[in-house]
Design a protein around this motif. Structure first.
Motif, PDB file in Angstrom:
ATOM      1  N   ASN A 118       0.872  -1.057  -0.033  1.00  0.00           N
ATOM      2  CA  ASN A 118      -0.020   0.131   0.081  1.00  0.00           C
ATOM      3  C   ASN A 118       0.827   1.354   0.186  1.00  0.00           C
ATOM      4  OD1 ASN A 118      -2.675  -1.133   0.289  1.00  0.00           O
ATOM      5  ND2 ASN A 118      -1.700  -2.035   1.938  1.00  0.00           N
ATOM      6  N   LEU A 119       2.206   0.998  -0.200  1.00  0.00           N
ATOM      7  CA  LEU A 119       3.184   2.197  -0.098  1.00  0.00           C
ATOM      8  C   LEU A 119       2.747   3.010  -1.327  1.00  0.00           C
ATOM      9  CD1 LEU A 119       5.397   3.422   1.557  1.00  0.00           C
ATOM     10  CD2 LEU A 119       6.823   2.391   0.327  1.00  0.00           C
TER      11      LEU A 119
ATOM     12  N   TRP B 198       1.879   7.032   2.452  1.00  0.00           N
ATOM     13  CA  TRP B 198       0.826   6.239   2.144  1.00  0.00           C
ATOM     14  C   TRP B 198      -0.474   7.151   1.900  1.00  0.00           C
ATOM     15  CZ3 TRP B 198       4.019   5.128   5.580  1.00  0.00           C
ATOM     16  CH2 TRP B 198       4.683   3.342   5.729  1.00  0.00           C
TER      17      TRP B 198
ATOM     18  N   MET C 115      -1.290   2.734   5.702  1.00  0.00           N
ATOM     19  CA  MET C 115      -0.208   2.161   6.594  1.00  0.00           C
ATOM     20  C   MET C 115      -0.515   0.978   7.577  1.00  0.00           C
ATOM     21  SD  MET C 115       2.192   4.273   9.120  1.00  0.00           S
ATOM     22  CE  MET C 115       1.399   3.614  10.543  1.00  0.00           C
TER      23      MET C 115
END
Length: 105
Positions: free
Chosen positions: A36-37, A64, A70
């Motif tokens: 998800n970064l 994020w 995060m």
């Protein structure tokens, strides 16, 4: 948008090349693998402001979309691998790592 800022202290001069190799070839790729970064920016500090000694050696700025993104990453195997590698670098090179989280704006 949520950012985590990680601040690394300097390794001993004789360990810098090995630290940089481990950081570039293992640690940063582990961070980039977080699902998800949004982005990762790394900064090797060259000098302090107005000739002062630098207060840190290296920064990593992880982004994020929001805190929930995060937190989802914190539950992944990629996060566990990143954390384990950070601990290994701290132990191997005798450095410190301080991280803080903030919102943009």
């Amino acid at each position: 948008m949520l950012k985590l800022v990680a601040v690394w202290s300097a390794p001993k001069p004789e360990d810098r090349e090995a630290f940089e190799t481990a950081y570039a070839n293992v640690h940063a790729p582990l961070a980039r693998a977080l699902p998800n970064l949004t982005s990762l920016e790394t900064i090797l500090v060259a000098e302090g402001l107005e000739g002062a000694e630098a207060g840190a050696y290296r920064f990593a700025i992880m982004t994020w979309a929001d805190k929930a993104a995060m937190e989802r990453d914190e539950q992944t195997p990629e996060w566990l691998a990143l954390r384990a590698d950070a601990g290994g670098m701290i132990e191997r090179f005798g450095v410190t790592l301080v991280s803080s989280i903030g919102h943009v704006g």
